[in-house]
Scaffold this motif. Structure first.
Motif: not given
Lengths: 336, 288
Positions: A11, A18, A154, A162, A164, A236, A291, B13-16, B85, B88-89, B91-96, B156
Motif C-alpha cells: 500500500k 506513483a 482498521v 496477515t 499485520r 471514517r 496523491l 463525513g468527508v470534510n477536507h 477508504h 484502503a482499509n 489493504v491495510t488489513e488484508l494486503g493487496i 495513482l
C-alpha cells in the motif's frame, strides 16, 4: 535526475511509487516486490522495471536512493545493506523492530553521510507544523499536560490474519497507529523518555493489540497520556490529535484543524485572546503532484531535495524515528 | 451535463478542512431518509444530478429512489468509484491479494471459471471490469449518464504511468455501461496530457478549482491557462476551498472561468443549498 528504486510495493510502496513516478527530478530505475501479481501488473502497464529479488535490482540498476516499504521486520537488514553501499535511504515507519538494530543504523547512516528519512508524514502537514512553531516559541507558557490520540477503523471485526496481525513482524496498533502519535508528541511537545504504565488491549485481533493506552513523561518532565485505538469505526479514517495545555493557553491540533486558546491579549500575532481556529487550507503548500494528501508528496520532495543538497537532512531522520522506536519498546516493557 | 451538480461528501463525513465537522455530519446523516430529504431539497432548487461515491449507503439511497419512479423521473446519478477508504482499509488489513479476494466477485481466486480464469490468464482488465460491474450494481434502473473514477485511483494510475488502464476504462464505460467516462483528479493539467496521449479527446475532468488555488496541483495559473487554451469539459469541485473565501466571491470566480461546464457542491442545509444555487444562477445570468 535522482535515480531511485523501490523495495516493497504494498500500500505505501505503491503510493510512493506513483508520487516518485510523477516527480520531475526523479527517475525510477527499479521496483522490487515478492508478490508476483504486483510486479506483473506493473510490468504490464507501467514503464518501471520490476524485480522479485531486491539484491538483483540493486546490482543491475545502481540506484542513488532507495525507498524501503517492505514489512517492518525486514527494515533492519535491507537498510543496513543499502547504507553499506552508500545509498540514500527513505524507509517507511516504524523504523525498526529492534532498538539496538535501529541504533546501529543511525550511526551507520551518519558514518556514510547519506540522506536518511523515515515516513512519518504528519510532520509535513501544515497544521502540525504550525503547532510545532507555536510550541517552539513557548506560546502556551509552562506546559501542564498533553494528550496524544489516534482513532480509526482498521480492525473492526474478527478477520483472517496477515503480517499485520503478527507482533514479531511489526503488526499491531502500537507499531502502526501509535507510532505516529508518539512521533508527533516527540516533535511537537518534547521527546518522551519515560513510560509510567501502559495497557495494550486486544479487541478483535487474536495476537496483537488493537488499542494502546499509556501514561508517559517527556525528557523535560512533562506528563502526558497516549490513547490510541484502531478498532473504532466511528471514525471514517485515521484521525490523529495532539492536545497541549499550558498556563497561557491550550492547543488542539489534528491534520485538518488547529485550534488554539490564549488566556491573555499577549499572544503571538495574528492570534488573539480566546479561541483561534485555523484550517489546513490556511497552511497547505501547493505540491507539483497530489496523491492522498499534500504531506505524502511533500515528504518525498523533501527527501529528493536533501539529496540534491537544497534542504538540510533534518526532518524525520533515522535518529528521531529511532527515538520513537525506543518509546515503543518502553511501552512494551511497561505494559500492565 | 447540468450546470450544477449536488455532491455527497457532507453525507458521509468527508470534510477536507475539519475532522470535527466531519464527525458532526456523520451524526446528522445517520438515517438514509435524511440524506434523501436533502437531495430532494436540492431537486426543489432545480439541481437534478447527484454525484456520489459508491459508498455502501448509496445503495440504500438507490433503493429508496427506485421505490418512487414517478417522483425521481429525470433524476440522474453520477457515480464515482471506488469508495476508496473501503479498499484502503482492506489493504491495510488484508494486503493487496487479500483485498482482491474479498472484493472481486465470483470467488475470483478459488474458481477456475469466469473471474478465476481472468486471474490465471493474468487478464487484469477483466478483473477491473468485474470490479466496475460490481460497483455499478447498486445503480440498476437509475439514470447513470456519466461515471467517474475517484481521484485517489485516477491519480495513482497516473503517477504509475498506466495510461492504457485509463484507455481501457474509458472504452469499457462507453461499451458496457453506455455512459460517458469521466475522471476526478487533483492534478488536472497533468491528467489531460495523459488522456490526450492515449487518444481521449475533450474528456470530462472534475478537479479542485477555486479562487484560493487550494489543491490545484501545478498552480492556479496553470489551471486557468489549461481551461483557456485546451479542449476539456471541466467540473469544478472544492469551489469554496473549504470556506477560506466568502461564498459570493468564490462562486463568482468559478462562474467566470471558461470550459467549466459544471460546478459540484455539497451542503447540508436548505439555506446553504439555496444560497449556492441562486448565486451560481445569478453570476451565470450576469455573464450572458
Amino acid at each position: 535526475m535522482v535515480r531511485v528504486a523501490l523495495i516493497g510495493a504494498g500500500k505505501m510502496g505503491i503510493s510512493h511509487l506513483a508520487i516518485l513516478g510523477a516527480h520531475p527530478d526523479v527517475k525510477v530505475v527499479g521496483v522490487a516486490d515478492t508478490s508476483k501479481i504486483v510486479t506483473d501488473v506493473l510490468e504490464k502497464y507501467s514503464s518501471f522495471e520490476c524485480f522479485s529479488d531486491y539484491k538483483k535490482m540493486l546490482e543491475k540498476t545502481k540506484p542513488e536512493a532507495v525507498f524501503v516499504a517492505a514489512p517492518t521486520k525486514y527494515h533492519g537488514t535491507i537498510v543496513k545493506e543499502l547504507l553499506e553501499k552508500g545509498i540514500h535511504v527513505f524507509v517507511e515507519k516504524p523504523f525498526c523492530l529492534n532498538v539496538n538494530e535501529g541504533a546501529e543504523l543511525v550511526q551507520l547512516a551518519k558514518l556514510k553521510g547519506v540522506v536518511n528519512q523515515v515516513g512519518y508524514h504528519n510532520k509535513f502537514i501544515g497544521t502540525f507544523e504550525e503547532a510545532k512553531r507555536l510550541m517552539n516559541s513557548f506560546a502556551l507558557g509552562d506546559i501542564q499536560h498533553f494528550v496524544g490520540e489516534a482513532y480509526g477503523p482498521v480492525v473492526v471485526r474478527k478477520k483472517q490474519e496477515t503480517w499485520r496481525s503478527k507482533p514479531e513482524e511489526g503488526g499491531g496498533c502500537l507499531l502502526d497507529y501509535a507510532s505516529h502519535v508518539i512521533d508527533l508528541v516527540n516533535y511537537i511537545v518534547a521527546p518522551i523518555n519515560k513510560v509510567h504504565g501502559a495497557l495494550l488491549k486486544s479487541i478483535y485481533s487474536g495476537n496483537v493489540e488493537d488499542a494502546v493506552y499509556a501514561l508517559v513523561e517527556t525528557n523535560n518532565k512533562l506528563s502526558g497520556v497516549l490513547s490510541v485505538n484502531w478498532s473504532d469505526e466511528t471514525y471514517r479514517k485515521m484521525s490523529t490529535t495532539v492536545t497541549v495545555i499550558g498556563d497561557k493557553g491550550k492547543l488542539i491540533v489534528d491534520a485538518t484543524e488547529m485550534k488554539i486558546y490564549f488566556k491573555e491579549d499577549k499572544c503571538p500575532p495574528p492570534y488573539t485572546k480566546g479561541w483561534n481556529v485555523k484550517h489546513i487550507n490556511d497552511f497547505a503548500e501547493e505540491v507539483a503532484f497530489y496523491l492522498r494528501g499534500e504531506e505524502y508528496s511533500a515528504q518525498i520532495d523533501y527527501f529528493i531535495k536533501a539529496i540534491e543538497g537544497k534542504v538540510p537532512n533534518n526532518k524525520n531522520t533515522f535518529e528521531t524515528a529511532w527515538q520513537t522506536d525506543s518509546v515503543i519498546e518502553k511501552i512494551k516493557n511497561n505494559k500492565n | 451535463m447540468e450546470r450544477i451538480l449536488f455532491g455527497d461528501n457532507q453525507f458521509f463525513g468527508v470534510n477536507h478542512v475539519s475532522d470535527e465537522k466531519s464527525r458532526a455530519q456523520m451524526m446528522k446523516f445517520k438515517e438514509d431518509k435524511t440524506i434523501l430529504r436533502t437531495i430532494d431539497i436540492a431537486r426543489e432548487e432545480g439541481v437534478n444530478t447527484f454525484m456520489c461515491t459508491t459508498h455502501d449507503r448509496i445503495g440504500n439511497i438507490c433503493d429508496l429512489i427506485r421505490q418512487e419512479p414517478e417522483k425521481y423521473k429525470g433524476f440522474n446519478i453520477y457515480p464515482c468509484m471506488p469508495y476508496a477508504h473501503k479498499y484502503a482499509n482492506a489493504v491495510t488489513e488484508l494486503g493487496i491479494v487479500g483485498t482482491l479476494k474479498q472484493y472481486v466477485p465470483g470467488n475470483f481466486f478459488g474458481s477456475l471459471f469466469k473471474g478465476g480464469m481472468a486471474f490465471v490468464s493474468k487478464d487484469y482488465m477483466a478483473m477491473m471490469e468485474l470490479l466496475i460491474d460490481a460497483e455499478m450494481k447498486m445503480f440498476k434502473g437509475i439514470n447513470v449518464p456519466v461515471i467517474f473514477i475517484q481521484n485517489v485511483l485516477t491519480d495513482l494510475i497516473m503517477g504509475l504511468g498506466m495510461k492504457d488502464v485509463l484507455k481501457e476504462y474509458h472504452e469499457y464505460i462507453i461499451k458496457k455501461h453506455n455512459a460517458e467516462p469521466a475522471y476526478i483528479t487533483m492534478n488536472m493539467p497533468m491528467l489531460l496530457d495523459m488522456l490526450e496521449s492515449v487518444g481521449i479527446k475533450n474528456p470530462i475532468i472534475c478537479s479542485s478549482i477555486n479562487i484560493d488555488g487550494f489543491r490545484m496541483s501545478g498552480g492556479k495559473e496553470l489551471y486557468e491557462h489549461t481551461l483557456k487554451t485546451r479542449e476539456v469539459r471541466g467540473i469544478a469541485m472544492q469551489v469554496l476551498s473549504g470556506g477560506a473565501t466568502p461564498v459570493k466571491q468564490a462562486l463568482q470566480y468559478v462562474c467566470g472561468l471558461p470550459k467549466v461546464e459544471s460546478i459540484l457542491f455539497g451542503a447540508s442545509s436548505r439555506g446553504n443549498i439555496h444560497e449556492t444555487v441562486s448565486l451560481i444562477r445569478q453570476f451565470d445570468a450576469e455573464k450572458k
